[in-house]
Enzyme design. Structure first.
Site, PDB file in Angstrom:
ATOM      1  CE  LYS A  59      -3.768   2.794   0.558  1.00 49.75           C
ATOM      2  NZ  LYS A  59      -2.329   2.445   0.664  1.00 49.75           N
ATOM      3  CD  GLN A 103       0.868   4.304   1.280  1.00 47.63           C
ATOM      4  OE1 GLN A 103      -0.211   3.961   1.730  1.00 47.63           O
ATOM      5  NE2 GLN A 103       1.183   4.162   0.003  1.00 47.63           N
ATOM      6  CG  ASP A 126      -1.260  -3.138   2.108  1.00 49.96           C
ATOM      7  OD1 ASP A 126      -2.266  -2.928   1.401  1.00 49.96           O
ATOM      8  OD2 ASP A 126      -0.450  -2.246   2.404  1.00 49.96           O
TER       9      ASP A 126
END
Length: 287
Positions: A59, A103, A126
């Site tokens: 990412k 994460q 997200d």
């Protein structure tokens, strides 16, 4: 097996991801020149899980390619819930951070739902915050989970019709299955959601014009479980000593599918590309 003759059936996630990255790079340049704002992403990783570290690196590399400023926040495994929430609060208040990514998975002693809910909805890169999930359910697709968003983008790029089609989703997680179903319903598909408790899975998958599989079970979907001409997205991934495998028996299913994603190189790159697109969106709307 050689896939000669089947290449046109493969959805190349890397090519699509590059196209999305080019769009984001142009958007970043426009934001910097027009408003003097450089989009910023903060990632939080708790513990030293190797797979999670790899995903965070991917990412950050994508951010670097398009000009997004990315910062790491690595926390030790023994981090408390209070410490994690304190960091999220600090990032929520940081005007240079436009998107926040926590994460997953977290160490077992932490509570991921509480942590994700602590992220400011406007910085929820997200798309997991209940506020953004709720907007998705009423058809307001802003910050939505990245994998479903990438799949919709791929269907658009390949001109696959959705309206009125039979869609079957195998896996009902909050990350893929549930938001994926909502996005298909928003486009007037007929949606079936299957999972580990579904009786006679094959009965459902055989009816799918579009099949999305996200279970993490190696080769769960065999060739006799899909109908001729189906469009298939394989979200699952299983790592073994001899390689990486998806939820779909790609080697045999490709003979029946009209379009199919490989593992790796399919949905994964799309997911990362949609994440950075979300960071740009956060920066454009909350600078």
């Amino acid at each position: 097996m050689s896939y000669e003759g089947y290449e046109s059936r493969i959805i190349d996630g890397k090519v699509l991801a590059k196209q999305i990255e080019d769009e984001v790079e142009a958007g970043v340049e426009a934001l910097e020149s027009g408003r003097g704002v450089t989009p910023g992403l903060a990632t939080i990783l708790v513990g030293d899980d190797p797979a999670s570290k790899m995903y965070v690196r991917l990412k950050h590399k994508a951010c670097e390619r398009v000009g997004i400023r990315a910062e790491d926040h690595f926390l030790p495994t023994e981090t408390t819930q209070e410490e994690l929430l304190s960091l999220i609060d600090t990032l929520n208040k940081d005007k240079n951070v436009h998107g926040i990514l926590l994460q997953l998975p977290l160490p077992n002693h932490l509570f991921p739902q509480e942590a994700m809910e602590a992220i400011a909805p406007e910085k929820d890169a997200d798309g997991f915050h209940p506020y953004n999930m709720g907007k998705l359910m009423i058809g307001d697709e802003g910050l939505v989970p990245c994998t479903p968003h990438g799949i919709i983008r791929a269907l658009e790029e390949y001109d696959v019709p959705i309206k009125g089609k039979n869609v079957v989703i195998v896996g009902h997680s909050n990350v893929v299955g549930k938001p994926m179903a909502a996005m298909f319903l928003n486009r007037n598909a007929t949606v079936s959601i299957c999972h580990v408790f579904t009786d006679d899975l094959k009965r459902y998958t055989l009816e799918a014009d579009i099949l999305v599989v996200a279970t993490g079970v190696k080769h769960l979907i065999k060739a006799d479980m899909v109908k001729e001409g189906a469009v298939i997205f394989d979200v699952g991934i299983t790592q073994e000593k001899d390689g990486v495998y998806g939820d779909v028996d790609f080697e045999n299913v490709i003979k029946k599918a009209s379009l199919i994603t490989p593992v790796p190189g399919g949905v994964g790159p799309l997911t990362v590309a949609m994440l950075i697109k979300h960071v740009l969106r956060c920066a454009e709307t909350n600078f």
